[in-house]
Design an enzyme around this catalytic site. Sequence first.
Site, PDB file in Angstrom:
ATOM      1  N   HIS A  13       0.839  -1.128  -0.120  1.00  0.00           N
ATOM      2  CA  HIS A  13       0.009   0.017  -0.135  1.00  0.00           C
ATOM      3  C   HIS A  13       0.920   1.271  -0.151  1.00  0.00           C
ATOM      4  O   HIS A  13       1.348   1.480   0.881  1.00  0.00           O
ATOM      5  CB  HIS A  13      -1.114  -0.028   1.215  1.00  0.00           C
ATOM      6  CG  HIS A  13      -1.840   1.043   1.290  1.00  0.00           C
ATOM      7  ND1 HIS A  13      -3.279   0.947   1.495  1.00  0.00           N
ATOM      8  CD2 HIS A  13      -1.595   2.279   1.249  1.00  0.00           C
ATOM      9  CE1 HIS A  13      -4.020   2.074   1.318  1.00  0.00           C
ATOM     10  NE2 HIS A  13      -2.976   3.144   1.090  1.00  0.00           N
ATOM     11  N   HIS A  15       1.732   5.466  -1.717  1.00  0.00           N
ATOM     12  CA  HIS A  15       1.469   6.489  -2.547  1.00  0.00           C
ATOM     13  C   HIS A  15       2.686   7.211  -3.117  1.00  0.00           C
ATOM     14  O   HIS A  15       3.574   7.512  -2.385  1.00  0.00           O
ATOM     15  CB  HIS A  15       0.602   7.698  -1.673  1.00  0.00           C
ATOM     16  CG  HIS A  15      -0.744   7.127  -1.216  1.00  0.00           C
ATOM     17  ND1 HIS A  15      -2.163   7.211  -1.653  1.00  0.00           N
ATOM     18  CD2 HIS A  15      -0.983   6.723   0.004  1.00  0.00           C
ATOM     19  CE1 HIS A  15      -2.723   6.790  -1.096  1.00  0.00           C
ATOM     20  NE2 HIS A  15      -2.331   6.058  -0.003  1.00  0.00           N
ATOM     21  N   LEU A  16       2.810   7.009  -4.476  1.00  0.00           N
ATOM     22  CA  LEU A  16       3.903   7.950  -4.962  1.00  0.00           C
ATOM     23  C   LEU A  16       3.877   8.960  -5.726  1.00  0.00           C
ATOM     24  O   LEU A  16       4.706   9.748  -6.068  1.00  0.00           O
ATOM     25  CB  LEU A  16       4.408   6.568  -6.039  1.00  0.00           C
ATOM     26  CG  LEU A  16       4.969   5.279  -5.882  1.00  0.00           C
ATOM     27  CD1 LEU A  16       5.420   4.544  -6.838  1.00  0.00           C
ATOM     28  CD2 LEU A  16       6.413   5.740  -5.018  1.00  0.00           C
ATOM     29  N   HIS A 136     -10.454   1.371   1.399  1.00  0.00           N
ATOM     30  CA  HIS A 136     -10.247   2.399   2.554  1.00  0.00           C
ATOM     31  C   HIS A 136     -11.595   2.200   3.349  1.00  0.00           C
ATOM     32  O   HIS A 136     -12.583   2.809   2.870  1.00  0.00           O
ATOM     33  CB  HIS A 136     -10.094   3.931   1.973  1.00  0.00           C
ATOM     34  CG  HIS A 136      -9.888   4.850   2.904  1.00  0.00           C
ATOM     35  ND1 HIS A 136      -8.738   5.477   3.074  1.00  0.00           N
ATOM     36  CD2 HIS A 136     -10.649   5.282   3.997  1.00  0.00           C
ATOM     37  CE1 HIS A 136      -8.829   6.287   4.091  1.00  0.00           C
ATOM     38  NE2 HIS A 136      -9.963   6.134   4.829  1.00  0.00           N
ATOM     39  N   HIS A 174      -4.893  -0.632   5.776  1.00  0.00           N
ATOM     40  CA  HIS A 174      -4.321   0.201   6.825  1.00  0.00           C
ATOM     41  C   HIS A 174      -5.349   0.116   8.061  1.00  0.00           C
ATOM     42  O   HIS A 174      -5.956   1.221   8.377  1.00  0.00           O
ATOM     43  CB  HIS A 174      -4.212   1.670   6.420  1.00  0.00           C
ATOM     44  CG  HIS A 174      -4.969   2.318   5.715  1.00  0.00           C
ATOM     45  ND1 HIS A 174      -6.151   2.278   5.788  1.00  0.00           N
ATOM     46  CD2 HIS A 174      -4.693   2.994   4.282  1.00  0.00           C
ATOM     47  CE1 HIS A 174      -7.188   2.969   4.916  1.00  0.00           C
ATOM     48  NE2 HIS A 174      -6.066   3.481   4.011  1.00  0.00           N
ATOM     49  N   LEU A 218      -4.914   9.277   7.940  1.00  0.00           N
ATOM     50  CA  LEU A 218      -6.251   8.507   7.927  1.00  0.00           C
ATOM     51  C   LEU A 218      -5.978   6.926   7.373  1.00  0.00           C
ATOM     52  O   LEU A 218      -5.395   6.841   6.521  1.00  0.00           O
ATOM     53  CB  LEU A 218      -7.142   9.304   6.819  1.00  0.00           C
ATOM     54  CG  LEU A 218      -7.439  10.511   7.378  1.00  0.00           C
ATOM     55  CD1 LEU A 218      -8.146  11.523   6.249  1.00  0.00           C
ATOM     56  CD2 LEU A 218      -8.274  10.437   8.749  1.00  0.00           C
ATOM     57  N   ASP A 246       1.658   2.699   3.658  1.00  0.00           N
ATOM     58  CA  ASP A 246       0.559   4.032   3.262  1.00  0.00           C
ATOM     59  C   ASP A 246       1.310   5.025   3.307  1.00  0.00           C
ATOM     60  O   ASP A 246       0.900   6.151   3.840  1.00  0.00           O
ATOM     61  CB  ASP A 246      -0.615   3.721   4.470  1.00  0.00           C
ATOM     62  CG  ASP A 246      -1.497   4.977   3.890  1.00  0.00           C
ATOM     63  OD1 ASP A 246      -1.850   5.126   2.787  1.00  0.00           O
ATOM     64  OD2 ASP A 246      -2.306   5.187   4.897  1.00  0.00           O
ATOM     65  N   HIS A 250       3.213  14.443   1.791  1.00  0.00           N
ATOM     66  CA  HIS A 250       2.543  15.885   1.727  1.00  0.00           C
ATOM     67  C   HIS A 250       3.765  16.671   2.224  1.00  0.00           C
ATOM     68  O   HIS A 250       4.452  16.447   3.058  1.00  0.00           O
ATOM     69  CB  HIS A 250       1.482  16.092   2.716  1.00  0.00           C
ATOM     70  CG  HIS A 250       0.309  15.083   2.189  1.00  0.00           C
ATOM     71  ND1 HIS A 250      -0.476  15.376   1.173  1.00  0.00           N
ATOM     72  CD2 HIS A 250      -0.002  14.014   2.675  1.00  0.00           C
ATOM     73  CE1 HIS A 250      -1.573  14.852   0.911  1.00  0.00           C
ATOM     74  NE2 HIS A 250      -1.466  13.577   1.990  1.00  0.00           N
ATOM     75  N   ALA A 262      -3.773  14.966   5.466  1.00  0.00           N
ATOM     76  CA  ALA A 262      -3.577  13.619   6.114  1.00  0.00           C
ATOM     77  C   ALA A 262      -2.477  12.822   5.715  1.00  0.00           C
ATOM     78  O   ALA A 262      -2.380  12.639   4.321  1.00  0.00           O
ATOM     79  CB  ALA A 262      -4.850  12.840   6.067  1.00  0.00           C
TER      80      ALA A 262
HETATM   81  C1  NCD Z   1      -3.378   9.272   2.095  1.00  0.00           C
HETATM   82  C2  NCD Z   1      -2.851   9.899   0.953  1.00  0.00           C
HETATM   83  O1  NCD Z   1      -2.355  11.314   1.228  1.00  0.00           O
HETATM   84  O2  NCD Z   1      -2.952   9.913  -0.274  1.00  0.00           O
HETATM   85  N1  NCD Z   1      -3.388   9.919   3.173  1.00  0.00           N
HETATM   86  C3  NCD Z   1      -3.177   8.924   4.416  1.00  0.00           C
HETATM   87  O3  NCD Z   1      -3.492   9.780   5.474  1.00  0.00           O
HETATM   88  N2  NCD Z   1      -3.290   7.827   4.472  1.00  0.00           N
HETATM   89  C4  NCD Z   1      -4.664   8.946   1.218  1.00  0.00           C
HETATM   90  C5  NCD Z   1      -5.153   7.483   2.234  1.00  0.00           C
HETATM   91  O4  NCD Z   1      -4.557   6.240   2.065  1.00  0.00           O
HETATM   92  O5  NCD Z   1      -6.179   7.716   3.016  1.00  0.00           O
HETATM   93 ZN    ZN Z   2      -3.476   5.343   1.395  1.00  0.00          ZN
END
Ligand code: NCD
Ligand code: ZN
Length: 342
Positions: A13, A15-16, A136, A174, A218, A246, A250, A262
């Site tokens: 899991h 985010h790239l 999610h 998550h 989140l 996860d 940011h 988040a």
């Molecule tokens: C994730 C994101 O920033 O893309 N943020 C997070 O808090 N985990 C989105 C997600 O997986 O909820």
């Molecule tokens: Zn995520």
Amino acid sequence: MRKLTITRPDDWHLHLRDGEALKAVLPHTVRQFARAIVMPNLKPPVRSVAEAAAYRDRILAAVPAGQQFEPLMTLYLTDNTSPDEIVSAKASNFVKAVKYYPAGATTNSDLGVTDIRKCDRVFEAMQQLDLPLLLHGEVTDRHVDMFDREKVFIDRHLMPLQQRFPRLRVVLEHITTSEAVQYVVSANNIAATITPQHLLFNRNSLFQDGLSPHFYCLPILKREEHRSALLQAATSGNPKFFLGTDSAPHSRNSKESSCGCAGCYSALHAIELYAEAFASVDALDRLEAFASSYGADFYQLPRSTEQITLIEKTWRVPDEVPFPESPLVPLRAGQEMTWQLA
Ligand code: NCD
Ligand code: ZN
């Protein structure tokens, strides 16, 4: 000096992002992981196989020269996803799952699903073709307390979904609560990813020495009893629980804000964070299966044949790492760690 050599792990899991942000974070993941399930919540989201193919090419182009990494792609489910897209996804061989976000639940989820029952035709196709559904698992109902959103999702949506589609393979992403652990243990055709932040921290971290936005993700951190249930599940040797960071980059500006985003950034030192969590309950012997075996088995992919070595050694997490608009603050920035990737 203690050493731990394990099969190279995968991140189930991740985010790239895209563009310059992708270029900034991808090398961190590539250094640690062989493969990753790449989340589709770009702006606009990755909704079709064609978009997933183009995104995959951009990721591969950003892999540092001479290094190996396999991005495993996902499609972002909307109210309008068609069963035909599922057929193409399965045939593509690089789309490995479909991700459900409730509309408005988290970062870039505006186009998410407004009512999960609207997708039943798509779930039927996914069940038929054996393409996993990644959830999610939080309700967005404003009347539900922030800390209860996962528990309510399980009762209100997940149990009925599994009754309607008992053969659909599901990953509850998550997970953050003991209720989620219990549900995953007891139900069929369901697994769960667990992040490093939910294994290492409880909700006190959000308020320790003042409001701490870098612990805001989140689903939100929960009480200690939940953290300890997650750590117990992760170290139990149950193959239904596997690694998914996860990691969600940011920039500092967008986190340290009157309306902060988040997401925790852990790609820099993910396996070390998990090692700390497992070491805290003397379960380092269980790390390899959680990080490198169970996820591959769930996705019906071969386990990696490479290895990595962790060394027991004190080092300090950097305060920040470069990122386009403003720097990224990694999880546990400035703090000492006791395991390091060699
Ligand atoms: C994730 C994101 O920033 O893309 N943020 C997070 O808090 N985990 C989105 C997600 O997986 O909820
Ligand atoms: Zn995520």
